[in-house]
Design an enzyme around this catalytic site. Structure first.
Site, PDB file in Angstrom:
ATOM      1  N   SER A   6       0.841  -1.190   0.000  1.00 27.94           N
ATOM      2  CA  SER A   6       0.000   0.000   0.000  1.00 27.94           C
ATOM      3  C   SER A   6       0.878   1.242   0.000  1.00 27.94           C
ATOM      4  CB  SER A   6      -0.874   0.013   1.255  1.00 27.94           C
ATOM      5  OG  SER A   6      -1.545   1.239   1.391  1.00 27.94           O
ATOM      6  N   TYR A  30      -1.885  -0.125  10.089  1.00 26.69           N
ATOM      7  CA  TYR A  30      -2.014  -0.796   8.795  1.00 26.69           C
ATOM      8  C   TYR A  30      -0.768  -0.569   7.941  1.00 26.69           C
ATOM      9  CZ  TYR A  30      -3.677  -1.829   4.089  1.00 26.69           C
ATOM     10  OH  TYR A  30      -3.807  -2.319   2.814  1.00 26.69           O
ATOM     11  N   LYS A  34       2.259  -3.304   6.653  1.00 21.20           N
ATOM     12  CA  LYS A  34       2.670  -3.441   5.248  1.00 21.20           C
ATOM     13  C   LYS A  34       4.181  -3.197   5.117  1.00 21.20           C
ATOM     14  CE  LYS A  34      -1.227  -4.226   3.019  1.00 21.20           C
ATOM     15  NZ  LYS A  34      -1.448  -5.393   2.165  1.00 21.20           N
TER      16      LYS A  34
END
Length: 100
Positions: A6, A30, A34
């Site tokens: 991402s 998040y 990643k």
């Protein structure tokens, strides 16, 4: 291996759009997960030449432009969860199990 990462790994980039040389620095859990997984794959690739790994980073895959010209509004039954959530928030769909 193609890893679906991402662009959130860039945190708050100095320029937008960010390019691959932008400083990495996620600002939320998040993005950090990643980024950690990307680091693991970089280590695997560096330690074993037989691994071929691509880190695919992209921006806002479920977002939409306020104009409605860009975004997800499928015709018929959606094939993933996000359109259902978006439709439910606009009263276009009923979510079963909500007690209503």
């Amino acid at each position: 291996l193609v890893f679906s990462s991402s662009a959130t790994v860039y945190g708050q980039p100095e320029t937008v759009p960010a390019d691959e040389d932008a400083t990495l620095g996620a600002t939320n859990p998040y993005g950090r997960t990643k980024l950690f997984i990307e680091e693991i794959f970089r280590d695997v690739s560096a330690s074993d030449e037989s691994w071929r790994i691509v880190l695919l980073r992209y921006f806002n895959p479920v977002g939409a432009h306020p104009s409605g010209m860009i975004g997800e509004d499928p015709v018929g039954i959606p094939n993933n969860l996000m359109p259902f959530i978006q439709q439910a928030t606009s009263a276009r769909a009923v979510l079963f199990g909500s007690g209503q």
